[in-house]
Structures are given as C-alpha cells and as structure tokens.
Enzyme design. Structure first.
Site, PDB file in Angstrom:
ATOM      1  N   GLN A  43       0.798  -1.220   0.000  1.00 34.01           N
ATOM      2  CA  GLN A  43       0.000   0.000   0.000  1.00 34.01           C
ATOM      3  C   GLN A  43       0.831   1.270   0.000  1.00 34.01           C
ATOM      4  OE1 GLN A  43      -2.668  -1.837   3.255  1.00 34.01           O
ATOM      5  NE2 GLN A  43      -4.016  -0.360   2.265  1.00 34.01           N
ATOM      6  N   ARG A 101       3.819  -0.164  13.070  1.00 33.01           N
ATOM      7  CA  ARG A 101       3.472  -1.456  12.500  1.00 33.01           C
ATOM      8  C   ARG A 101       3.578  -1.370  10.977  1.00 33.01           C
ATOM      9  NH1 ARG A 101      -2.187  -4.169  11.170  1.00 33.01           N
ATOM     10  NH2 ARG A 101      -1.307  -6.087  10.337  1.00 33.01           N
ATOM     11  N   HIS A 146       0.757  -9.474   4.625  1.00 32.33           N
ATOM     12  CA  HIS A 146      -0.350  -8.520   4.594  1.00 32.33           C
ATOM     13  C   HIS A 146      -0.944  -8.550   3.188  1.00 32.33           C
ATOM     14  CE1 HIS A 146      -2.092  -4.734   6.593  1.00 32.33           C
ATOM     15  NE2 HIS A 146      -2.753  -4.897   5.454  1.00 32.33           N
ATOM     16  N   ASN A 191      -1.859 -11.040   8.484  1.00 29.49           N
ATOM     17  CA  ASN A 191      -2.831  -9.970   8.667  1.00 29.49           C
ATOM     18  C   ASN A 191      -4.151 -10.341   7.999  1.00 29.49           C
ATOM     19  OD1 ASN A 191      -3.530  -6.961   9.220  1.00 29.49           O
ATOM     20  ND2 ASN A 191      -4.065  -7.273   7.068  1.00 29.49           N
ATOM     21  N   GLU A 192      -5.211 -10.399   8.795  1.00 33.95           N
ATOM     22  CA  GLU A 192      -6.569 -10.603   8.298  1.00 33.95           C
ATOM     23  C   GLU A 192      -6.711 -11.797   7.352  1.00 33.95           C
ATOM     24  OE1 GLU A 192      -8.055  -5.962   8.652  1.00 33.95           O
ATOM     25  OE2 GLU A 192      -7.864  -6.851   6.657  1.00 33.95           O
ATOM     26  N   ASN A 332      -8.010  -5.855  14.278  1.00 33.77           N
ATOM     27  CA  ASN A 332      -8.298  -4.730  13.390  1.00 33.77           C
ATOM     28  C   ASN A 332      -9.796  -4.470  13.464  1.00 33.77           C
ATOM     29  OD1 ASN A 332      -5.626  -4.867  12.653  1.00 33.77           O
ATOM     30  ND2 ASN A 332      -5.998  -5.573  10.566  1.00 33.77           N
ATOM     31  N   TYR A 334     -12.946  -1.576  13.008  1.00 35.51           N
ATOM     32  CA  TYR A 334     -13.368  -0.290  12.476  1.00 35.51           C
ATOM     33  C   TYR A 334     -14.841  -0.006  12.715  1.00 35.51           C
ATOM     34  CZ  TYR A 334      -9.031  -0.287   9.668  1.00 35.51           C
ATOM     35  OH  TYR A 334      -7.714  -0.301   9.255  1.00 35.51           O
ATOM     36  N   GLU A 406      -5.228  -2.165  14.056  1.00 36.94           N
ATOM     37  CA  GLU A 406      -5.753  -1.182  13.105  1.00 36.94           C
ATOM     38  C   GLU A 406      -7.056  -0.628  13.643  1.00 36.94           C
ATOM     39  OE1 GLU A 406      -6.247  -2.326   8.996  1.00 36.94           O
ATOM     40  OE2 GLU A 406      -4.346  -3.415   8.957  1.00 36.94           O
ATOM     41  N   TRP A 453      -4.737   3.258  11.850  1.00 36.94           N
ATOM     42  CA  TRP A 453      -4.631   3.091  10.402  1.00 36.94           C
ATOM     43  C   TRP A 453      -5.143   4.362   9.753  1.00 36.94           C
ATOM     44  CZ3 TRP A 453      -2.334  -0.529   7.475  1.00 36.94           C
ATOM     45  CH2 TRP A 453      -2.496  -0.390   6.087  1.00 36.94           C
ATOM     46  N   GLU A 460      -5.714   1.858  -1.168  1.00 36.72           N
ATOM     47  CA  GLU A 460      -6.660   1.114  -0.336  1.00 36.72           C
ATOM     48  C   GLU A 460      -7.351   0.003  -1.147  1.00 36.72           C
ATOM     49  OE1 GLU A 460      -7.181   0.904   2.742  1.00 36.72           O
ATOM     50  OE2 GLU A 460      -5.980   2.587   3.482  1.00 36.72           O
ATOM     51  N   TRP A 461      -6.521  -0.922  -1.658  1.00 35.48           N
ATOM     52  CA  TRP A 461      -6.998  -2.150  -2.285  1.00 35.48           C
ATOM     53  C   TRP A 461      -8.037  -1.870  -3.363  1.00 35.48           C
ATOM     54  CZ3 TRP A 461      -3.120  -4.913  -1.079  1.00 35.48           C
ATOM     55  CH2 TRP A 461      -2.543  -4.827   0.190  1.00 35.48           C
ATOM     56  N   PHE A 469      -7.272   7.065   4.669  1.00 36.22           N
ATOM     57  CA  PHE A 469      -7.281   6.789   6.102  1.00 36.22           C
ATOM     58  C   PHE A 469      -6.145   7.492   6.839  1.00 36.22           C
ATOM     59  CE2 PHE A 469      -9.884   3.230   4.702  1.00 36.22           C
ATOM     60  CZ  PHE A 469     -10.718   2.956   5.787  1.00 36.22           C
TER      61      PHE A 469
END
Length: 503
Positions: A43, A101, A146, A191-192, A332, A334, A406, A453, A460-461, A469
C-alpha cells in the site's frame, strides 16, 4: 470544528468524572502501552520493479484486472515509501509514537519464494528501515503477510489452496526471524487471513479471484469449499512459523508472536432470539474461524454445525503444531453492523459474509443508520463497539494479551487540499474509539497497544486512492506529505496536552 455527538460527550464525561479528569489523556494508558501508526508494504512502498523485487499477486492483479480497482490505479508507485522512508520516520517521530506497525514484502525478500535466491537488496532495505526507526525510539512491530504473496507460488501450485504454502511461509518467516529478530520484538504472522479467505476465494473480488455463482462471478473456483481450504492452510502456516520462532529464535531474541484478524462487531437487528444467535454466529465465522483452531485445536462449533465435512480436519501433527498457540492477538476493528438471521427468517440476499453464516449484515434499521457513515461502505462510526469487541476476545480466549493493530476513519479523497487536511471527523472517531478502549481496559482487558490506520494516505486495495485513512495527506503527483488536523490531535494526545484539535 464539528462537535462531538451528545452521546459521545456523555460517555467521555461520565468516564472522566469518575477519574477526576475532563478529557481523554495519554495517562489513562500504562506508560508501557504502545501507541503507533500502521501501514503495509504494497500500500505504501511502490518501487515494484526495483532492486530485484519479484511480482506479488497484487502486482499482477492490479495490472491484469484494473477494472476491479475503483479508480483503475495500482501500487506501482503508491507513496514511494521505498525511497522516502526516512521522511516518513520523521513524521512518526514528530507525532510522538513509540511504535510502528509495517509489513515486509515477501517478494522483496524472496522474489520467487523458495524457488529462487534470497534478495540482499530486500534484506538491506528492511535493515535500514528497522535501524532508523530504533534510532528515533520507535519500536518496529512487523507483519510477515499482509495480503501479498509471490505470484510464483500462485502459478506453481495455487498458493493458499495447497499445503505446500505452509512450508513456503515457514521458510520466509525463518529468513525474517534470522535477519531482523535481534531488533524486532513483536511479530505478526498473518494480517486478516479471514478477509483473504473471504475475498480471495469466496466472492473473488481480491486475487486470486476464485469463486463460484452465486457468491461471485469468477472464471474458476468453488465458493463452497475453497475458502475453508485456504483458511486451513493459513491457520497451519501460522502454526508453522510460530513453531519455528519458538524453537529457534524466541529464547535468544526475546520477542513475541501473534496473528491479526479483521473484526466487525455485530448487533442483533431485532431484539429476538434468532437475531441474537445470528450475531454470535457471524462473530464465530469471522473471529473464531481462525482463533479457535489456534487456541483450542478445533474449528468453532458455530461453523462445525453448519459447514460440517466441508471443513478440513486437523491431523495429530497439525494439533501438535497448533499447541504453540500465540503470544498475543491483534485486532483490526473499524465498524459495527446489524445481524439478521437467515436460517429461520427470510432474507432477500446475503452481504459479503460467507453464505454459510446464514446471516445478513446491514448498517440500517428501520431507515436509521447504526452510526455515522464514512467513505468506506459498511464502515460506520460506532465507538462503543471497540469495548464490546475486546471483551468478546477477552472472554473467549482467556484474556490473551491484545493489541488494536488497526482502527481508523475512511475519508473521501478530494483534490481540495483543505478538505483533506480538515479531517475533524477523524478526530472525533479517534476520541470515541480510544475512550471505549480505556473502558475495556478498566474492565480487565489486557490490551497493550493501539495502532492507528494509517500513517499516510495510501492505496486502499479495491478502492485505490478514492478513500483516505491517513493522518498525513500525500499529494499523488508530488508525493508531498502534509499532516492533517488529526495528526496534530494525535501528537497533542501523546504529549498529554489536549483532547480536541483546534479549529
């Protein structure tokens, strides 16, 4: 500046009155608490063909499927962090954070996975990054995976669909532990992985774009089986890397190792038993899918009852490796959604939860949103969900140490620099979620750090550069970094100077 909502004011006021203070302060957290910002390699780094770096799955995906990215962009240049990392470290230092991180690009270290040589230029880059962070008193908090994997492994054997990926990931982790572990004291394996399984192998909107109708419209894949196969291999990849760390490095290096999951909190849409069960089932298919095997050696009962034999089985050798568990859980978090039962109640369609969850997630109830919407669909501002999420992990996993790895606010990107810098909504978001975090800790939750984050606006993907962010704005043409109001607020908070940013 836009005022904090009445509910949030009341919450903050009640908490601070109890403790003789009228503002959220750094001193409400232990002195050892890690406060930092977070990023990931794809990213922000850019330099995607420099210094012998290989191609990752996201490098390939964004080039062959630009229509899958909202603005047709990619991470080829991203924030040019590869060349501007010293400037970014100075930004972190100015904020006053004590940790950072970031993730290591697998293909910058191993351009072809185990089928090629170790890339010394990649090792040198991360050595320099880590050393310069430490010179500024910033502790590296490192993620190994990630989302980005070597495309070579995808082409050779299907990456996460093959058990071979467990050993490949272990090989990569071993190299990183040896090269950087004398200075890195917190490692994240994955990650995730719950999002990778869901978006890569169920809906197919991320690479490797595998799915089947009606979950998605892909050329190949099986949405009923492949998410569980990929998840199984990711769980065991975590176990493989953790075992390597425990056996070869942990005692002499003195670090900790964990995993990170993306967690929505779910509230029942209706105050009826089936929706309350649906909310718990959604959490089971979200959090416990990965955490129960790691902590207890089996998939959660919420999944076993529905998925049954489609869940891969753990062998005795698998369970032996899983017994290494982890040292901490990364969360993470949100947002929050309502959960509606779809087992006993009619649903017109499912959201992007796995269909096997038999839960419909929505942010709306009787025409009223669950919280303030943001630029990211399904990301609503519901601060008290932070405490609820933490307490769920505390209760289910014996209060294993936790980090909020995050948490952040999605802002629509704008060409008007004033709009981007005047991010008072992000300030309110941080105030609310940090206040909820304090409440969880006062209720006994062992939380040891918070990472916002993100440090800077980035790729952002699927949303490309259409949402932001960052605490720091990045001009997409010049790469100039400009701190936003939220950066000043965070700086003041870490210095224990103020609750609110100034107009």
């Amino acid at each position: 500046m836009k005022k904090v909502s009445c509910v949030l004011v009341m919450l903050i006021t009640m908490m601070m009155m109890i403790n003789g203070c009228w503002c959220l302060e750094r001193t409400h957290f232990p002195s050892s608490f890690l406060f930092g910002t977070a990023t990931s390699s794809y990213q922000i780094e850019g330099a995607y063909l420099e210094d012998n770096k290989g191609l990752s799955n996201w490098d390939v995906f964004t080039h062959i499927s630009p229509g899958e990215i909202k603005d047709g962009s990619n991470g080829d240049t991203a924030d040019n962090h590869y060349h501007l990392f010293l400037e970014d470290i100075e930004l972190m230092h100015s904020l006053g954070v004590n940790s950072y991180r970031f993730s290591i690009s697998w293909v910058r270290i191993l351009p072809k996975g185990r089928f090629g040589e170790i890339n010394p230029e990649g090792i040198a880059f991360y050595n320099k990054l880590i050393d310069d962070l430490l010179l500024k008193g910033i502790e590296p908090f490192v993620t190994l995976h990630h989302y980005d994997v070597p495309q070579e492994l995808e082409d050779r054997y299907g990456a996460w669909l093959s058990p071979q990926m467990q050993d490949d990931f272990g090989y990569f982790a071993d190299i990183c532990f040896e090269a950087f572990g004398d200075r890195v004291k917190h490692w994240i394996t994955l990650n995730e992985p719950n999002m990778v399984a869901q978006y890569g192998y169920y809906s197919g909107i991320w690479p490797p774009s595998r799915c089947s109708f009606p979950a998605g419209n892909c050329t190949t894949g099986d949405s009923k089986l492949e998410p569980y196969i990929a998840a199984h291999n990711m769980v065991l990849a975590h176990a493989t890397a953790t075992e390597i760390y425990r056996k070869k490095y942990q005692e002499k290096q003195g670090g900790k190792i964990g995993i990170v999951l993306h967690i929505y909190w779910y509230e029942p849409l209706r105050d009826i038993p089936v929706d309350r069960v649906a909310a718990q089932r959604a959490l089971g298919f979200n959090a416990a899918w990965f955490m129960d095997p790691i902590m207890y050696g089996e998939y959660p009962p919420e999944m076993q009852q529905i998925v049954g034999l489609r869940l891969p089985a753990f062998s005795e050798e698998d369970k032996r490796k899983l017994a290494n568990k982890l040292d901490f859980i990364g969360i993470n978090h949100y947002s929050t959604l309502y959960a509606k039962d779809c087992l006993l109640s009619p649903c017109n369609y499912y959201d992007d939860l796995l269909k096997d969850t038999f839960t419909y997630g929505t942010g709306e109830k009787n025409g009223v949103l669950i919280g303030e919407p943001t630029a990211m669909p399904t990301f609503y501002v519901v601060p008290n969900s932070m405490e609820k999420t933490i307490m769920y992990f505390k209760d289910r996993y014996n209060n294993t140490p936790m980090f909020i790895t995050e948490n952040g606010y999605a802002q629509p990107s704008s060409r008007n620099i004033g709009d981007m810098l005047n991010d008072t909504n992000r300030v309110e978001y941080m105030e609310g979620y940090l206040t909820s975090l304090v409440s969880a800790m006062r209720n006994g939750a062992d939380v040891r750090g918070y990472f916002h984050w993100s440090l800077i606006d980035n790729f952002e993907w699927r949303y490309g550069y259409t949402i932001s962010f960052g605490l720091v704005h990045v001009d997409r043409t010049t790469m100039k970094r400009t701190p936003k109001i939220s950066a000043k607020w965070f700086q003041n908070f870490l210095k224990n100077e103020a609750l609110h940013a100034q107009d």
